[in-house]
Design a protein around this motif. Structure first.
Motif, PDB file in Angstrom:
ATOM      1  N   PHE A 154     -16.159   3.089  13.799  1.00 44.21           N
ATOM      2  CA  PHE A 154     -15.270   4.101  13.242  1.00 44.21           C
ATOM      3  C   PHE A 154     -13.805   3.756  13.523  1.00 44.21           C
ATOM      4  N   GLY A 155     -13.562   3.001  14.584  1.00 40.78           N
ATOM      5  CA  GLY A 155     -12.200   2.544  14.839  1.00 40.78           C
ATOM      6  C   GLY A 155     -11.718   1.599  13.747  1.00 40.78           C
ATOM      7  N   VAL A 156     -12.582   0.683  13.335  1.00 35.75           N
ATOM      8  CA  VAL A 156     -12.229  -0.223  12.238  1.00 35.75           C
ATOM      9  C   VAL A 156     -12.006   0.564  10.951  1.00 35.75           C
ATOM     10  N   ILE A 157     -12.885   1.544  10.709  1.00 36.96           N
ATOM     11  CA  ILE A 157     -12.749   2.353   9.498  1.00 36.96           C
ATOM     12  C   ILE A 157     -11.442   3.145   9.514  1.00 36.96           C
ATOM     13  N   SER A 158     -11.041   3.636  10.685  1.00 37.20           N
ATOM     14  CA  SER A 158      -9.800   4.411  10.763  1.00 37.20           C
ATOM     15  C   SER A 158      -8.580   3.559  10.440  1.00 37.20           C
ATOM     16  N   VAL A 159      -8.583   2.300  10.893  1.00 35.45           N
ATOM     17  CA  VAL A 159      -7.466   1.412  10.576  1.00 35.45           C
ATOM     18  C   VAL A 159      -7.404   1.154   9.066  1.00 35.45           C
ATOM     19  N   ILE A 160      -8.562   0.920   8.462  1.00 37.12           N
ATOM     20  CA  ILE A 160      -8.603   0.702   7.015  1.00 37.12           C
ATOM     21  C   ILE A 160      -8.154   1.957   6.277  1.00 37.12           C
ATOM     22  N   THR A 161      -8.543   3.126   6.789  1.00 37.43           N
ATOM     23  CA  THR A 161      -8.156   4.389   6.157  1.00 37.43           C
ATOM     24  C   THR A 161      -6.648   4.583   6.178  1.00 37.43           C
ATOM     25  N   VAL A 162      -6.036   4.288   7.315  1.00 38.48           N
ATOM     26  CA  VAL A 162      -4.571   4.410   7.404  1.00 38.48           C
ATOM     27  C   VAL A 162      -3.897   3.438   6.439  1.00 38.48           C
ATOM     28  N   TYR A 163      -4.421   2.214   6.369  1.00 39.60           N
ATOM     29  CA  TYR A 163      -3.808   1.197   5.509  1.00 39.60           C
ATOM     30  C   TYR A 163      -3.907   1.573   4.030  1.00 39.60           C
ATOM     31  N   LEU A 164      -5.057   2.152   3.638  1.00 40.20           N
ATOM     32  CA  LEU A 164      -5.286   2.495   2.230  1.00 40.20           C
ATOM     33  C   LEU A 164      -5.028   3.974   1.938  1.00 40.20           C
ATOM     34  N   PHE A 165      -4.343   4.659   2.846  1.00 36.69           N
ATOM     35  CA  PHE A 165      -4.136   6.097   2.681  1.00 36.69           C
ATOM     36  C   PHE A 165      -3.387   6.371   1.384  1.00 36.69           C
ATOM     37  N   PRO A 166      -3.948   7.226   0.517  1.00 38.25           N
ATOM     38  CA  PRO A 166      -3.315   7.466  -0.784  1.00 38.25           C
ATOM     39  C   PRO A 166      -2.068   8.340  -0.648  1.00 38.25           C
ATOM     40  N   PRO A 167      -1.165   8.243  -1.615  1.00 26.83           N
ATOM     41  CA  PRO A 167       0.023   9.110  -1.579  1.00 26.83           C
ATOM     42  C   PRO A 167      -0.375  10.570  -1.786  1.00 26.83           C
ATOM     43  N   PRO A 168       0.352  11.503  -1.176  1.00 27.92           N
ATOM     44  CA  PRO A 168       0.016  12.920  -1.350  1.00 27.92           C
ATOM     45  C   PRO A 168       0.322  13.376  -2.775  1.00 27.92           C
ATOM     46  N   PRO A 169      -0.358  14.430  -3.248  1.00 26.89           N
ATOM     47  CA  PRO A 169      -1.400  15.179  -2.527  1.00 26.89           C
ATOM     48  C   PRO A 169      -2.737  14.450  -2.559  1.00 26.89           C
ATOM     49  N   ILE A 170      -3.515  14.609  -1.506  1.00 25.48           N
ATOM     50  CA  ILE A 170      -4.797  13.919  -1.432  1.00 25.48           C
ATOM     51  C   ILE A 170      -5.824  14.640  -2.304  1.00 25.48           C
ATOM     52  N   SER A 171      -6.754  13.883  -2.835  1.00 24.97           N
ATOM     53  CA  SER A 171      -7.768  14.439  -3.724  1.00 24.97           C
ATOM     54  C   SER A 171      -8.869  15.129  -2.911  1.00 24.97           C
ATOM     55  N   PRO A 172      -9.653  16.022  -3.532  1.00 25.09           N
ATOM     56  CA  PRO A 172     -10.781  16.661  -2.835  1.00 25.09           C
ATOM     57  C   PRO A 172     -11.802  15.650  -2.323  1.00 25.09           C
ATOM     58  N   GLY A 173     -12.017  14.573  -3.103  1.00 30.25           N
ATOM     59  CA  GLY A 173     -12.965  13.558  -2.665  1.00 30.25           C
ATOM     60  C   GLY A 173     -12.521  12.855  -1.398  1.00 30.25           C
ATOM     61  N   PHE A 174     -11.226  12.515  -1.327  1.00 28.88           N
ATOM     62  CA  PHE A 174     -10.723  11.840  -0.135  1.00 28.88           C
ATOM     63  C   PHE A 174     -10.728  12.791   1.061  1.00 28.88           C
ATOM     64  N   PHE A 175     -10.457  14.054   0.807  1.00 28.57           N
ATOM     65  CA  PHE A 175     -10.493  15.035   1.892  1.00 28.57           C
ATOM     66  C   PHE A 175     -11.917  15.192   2.433  1.00 28.57           C
ATOM     67  N   ALA A 176     -12.897  15.175   1.534  1.00 32.21           N
ATOM     68  CA  ALA A 176     -14.293  15.235   1.980  1.00 32.21           C
ATOM     69  C   ALA A 176     -14.646  14.007   2.819  1.00 32.21           C
ATOM     70  N   TYR A 177     -14.101  12.851   2.411  1.00 34.86           N
ATOM     71  CA  TYR A 177     -14.318  11.635   3.204  1.00 34.86           C
ATOM     72  C   TYR A 177     -13.717  11.783   4.606  1.00 34.86           C
ATOM     73  N   LEU A 178     -12.508  12.355   4.697  1.00 37.64           N
ATOM     74  CA  LEU A 178     -11.871  12.553   5.991  1.00 37.64           C
ATOM     75  C   LEU A 178     -12.700  13.476   6.880  1.00 37.64           C
ATOM     76  N   ILE A 179     -13.290  14.505   6.285  1.00 37.81           N
ATOM     77  CA  ILE A 179     -14.120  15.432   7.051  1.00 37.81           C
ATOM     78  C   ILE A 179     -15.344  14.701   7.608  1.00 37.81           C
ATOM     79  N   GLY A 180     -16.023  13.930   6.753  1.00 36.33           N
ATOM     80  CA  GLY A 180     -17.188  13.188   7.207  1.00 36.33           C
ATOM     81  C   GLY A 180     -16.839  12.183   8.291  1.00 36.33           C
ATOM     82  N   PHE A 181     -15.727  11.484   8.107  1.00 39.06           N
ATOM     83  CA  PHE A 181     -15.287  10.513   9.107  1.00 39.06           C
ATOM     84  C   PHE A 181     -14.990  11.197  10.430  1.00 39.06           C
TER      85      PHE A 181
END
Length: 545
Positions: free
Chosen positions: A378-405
């Motif tokens: 999950f540490g590796v995934i968090s680094v990738i998430t920060v690198y690929l973080f989409p510009p705001p506003p975030i979509s519902p799908g990405f928010f659901a991904y953040l919740i699961g993570f």
């Protein structure tokens, strides 16, 4: 939390109203630290020596009875422990969670590293734990003698901060030293209360339910941290309050509420909760003797091995504490982060309960060890998430991904915290329970605390920022270190420029920490932990002279 997230972490003990749990080993000697190392440490190398060591124990060796249902008295004791740890979690959630988030808008990572020093007392409480274990008023109770005044002081400090928070937070860069000192005091008194609660927990629960002491700690600390971090940030957000029709919760009002709660619980403890006499306290050790006992414990070879494991086990995870700050920096709203943590909270409680059950077998460190691998994943995934973080506003799908993570990553963290706390509870000597537990938890927490300052400073140190100011015929580049901080970014924007990060130190520091963590896990932690959990409980006691 750690002991605590942690964190890092902090199992506890207490005494039942009518049941006394006799120590399973001889009482700690008056004269410890002799020249003969065999008098200090039990060398259990084979079955014959193990049987001989068992004969030295006060109680005869008995077969483990079948598990009994949790009694009503144990349930009441668990509720009390959860409440006491809850009071500890509130100031920790402020000092380690919400306040750094609020300050991030005005301070750089290096300045946040200075404020992070306020969390260090929780990892250094071993320095004064012998005083807490040795000095008390018999009429009040061994543990209540410290819990009651510490909670009164914590409540008073929160009341003081609530009355001065507007001045302190209006210009945090100018008041950084005062903010750090005040919250350092708040954490210090909470840590002192934790020492007393740790010692009380060892006798408060029956032997069959002792493994649930760490679960009570997890529920209490996480609940307090959760309310001071997640809930507070959500209700402190104007957007969240406007969306749901709630008034904005100010930090001053929040602190005043918890000051009243501290006072109320303290009054209840003073007048309505009687602390049973701790029979093990009859062999009262003085402060000097307790410090000598700590030194004797530290000379045990397997304790030294455990200390080395703790000091370096969390380096691979510490850098990820900046991940949430980076997501906020990239446009994640505070209320979205709070909502994700809100959904995650029940899973943390579930993880704590399951980890306590998994740690009751003959391999108590197994859940702690196995949880390393998903945490690094999950540490590796968090680094990738920060690198690929989409510009705001975030979509519902990405928010659901953040919740699961968030749910799965925090679950592994909770499993590790409860697993190591349950192990500490099992091996601690009840005679000096508060000191022994604090000794072990100190190094656990210190392993997650001491790298924090270097990590936050390293993010700024390895970051290269440029302020780009456009002109009519081209573009002027101004090297600006202050572009790293929010103040520098605002200044660059004020002169018509825009900050551009050429190299983000977050990725360098995070990858370096994870690489070291994986290598250290494979080469040292895994084989060492298997040796430590194979030792019998008596190997962790001090031999009577």
């Amino acid at each position: 939390m750690p002991r605590k997230p942690g964190p890092a972490p902090m199992a506890v003990t207490s005494s039942l109203n009518s049941i006394h749990i006799s120590p399973r080993t001889p009482k700690t000697p008056r004269n410890v630290g002799g020249d003969d190392e065999s008098d200090v440490e039990l060398e259990l190398l084979n079955e014959e020596q193990r049987l001989e060591a068992d004969r030295d124990v006060d109680e005869p060796v008995v077969h483990t009875p079948a598990k009994k249902p949790i009694s009503a008295k144990d349930k009441r004791s668990m509720v009390l422990l959860c409440v006491l740890y809850l009071i500890q979690g509130v100031p920790l959630g402020l000092a380690l969670g919400s306040v750094p988030f609020l300050l991030k808008e005005h301070l750089s990572y290096s300045q946040l590293a200075t404020f992070a020093l306020s969390s260090y007392p929780y990892s250094l409480k071993l320095l004064w734990s012998p005083i807490v274990d040795s000095v008390f008023f018999k009429r009040i109770g061994r543990r209540k003698s410290w819990i009651i005044p510490m909670q009164l002081i914590v409540g008073s400090l929160m009341l003081y901060i609530s009355l001065n928070v507007q001045k302190l937070m209006q210009d945090p860069s100018a008041n950084l030293i005062e903010l750090t000192v005040v919250f350092t005091m708040l954490v210090s008194f909470s840590a002192t209360q934790d020492i007393a609660v740790d010692g009380w927990a060892l006798t408060l629960l029956s032997q069959d339910c002792l493994s649930y002491a760490s679960t009570c700690q997890t529920i209490g600390l996480n609940s307090g941290f959760f309310m001071s971090f997640t809930v507070f940030l959500a209700f402190n957000s104007e957007a969240f309050a406007h969306k749901w029709g709630f008034p904005v919760l100010t930090i001053g009002a929040y602190l005043r509420f918890w000051a009243v709660v501290c006072y109320a619980v303290t009054v209840w403890l003073l007048f309505f909760k009687k602390e049973d006499k701790d029979v093990s306290a009859e062999a009262e050790m003085g402060i000097r003797e307790t410090y000598k006992t700590i030194w004797t414990i530290c000379k045990l070879k397997h304790v030294q091995l455990l200390v080395v494991v703790h000091l370096f086990a969390k380096i691979g995870f510490v850098a990820h504490e900046a991940t949430s700050l980076k997501m906020i920096e990239k446009g994640l709203k505070r209320e979205d982060l709070a909502a994700a943590a809100l959904i995650d909270f029940p899973f943390q409680i579930l993880g704590g309960w399951l980890a306590a059950k998994w740690s009751r077998g003959d391999k108590p460190l197994r859940p702690w060890l196995y949880a390393f691998w998903p945490r690094y994943l999950f540490g590796v995934i968090s680094v990738i998430t920060v690198y690929l973080f989409p510009p705001p506003p975030i979509s519902p799908g990405f928010f659901a991904y953040l919740i699961g993570f968030t749910v799965f990553s925090s679950f592994t963290s909770t499993v590790q915290f409860v697993g190591i706390s349950a192990f500490h509870t099992r091996i601690s000597d009840p005679l000096i329970g508060g000191t022994y537990m604090t000794l072990l938890n100190t190094f656990t927490n210190l392993g997650g605390t001491w790298p924090k300052w270097f990590v936050l400073r390293g993010v700024d140190l390895f970051t290269i920022a440029t302020c780009k100011i456009p002109e009519v015929k081209g573009e002027v580049l101004v090297k600006a270190k202050e572009c790293v901080s929010e103040v520098g970014k605002k200044h660059c924007k004020a002169i018509g420029g825009a900050c551009h990060i050429d190299r983000d130190g977050y990725y360098i520091v995070t990858n370096a920490c994870m690489a070291f963590g994986v290598l250290f896990l494979v080469a040292f932690i895994w084989p060492s932990a298997r040796k430590l959990q194979a030792l019998p409980t008596s190997a962790w006691r001090l031999k009577q002279l």
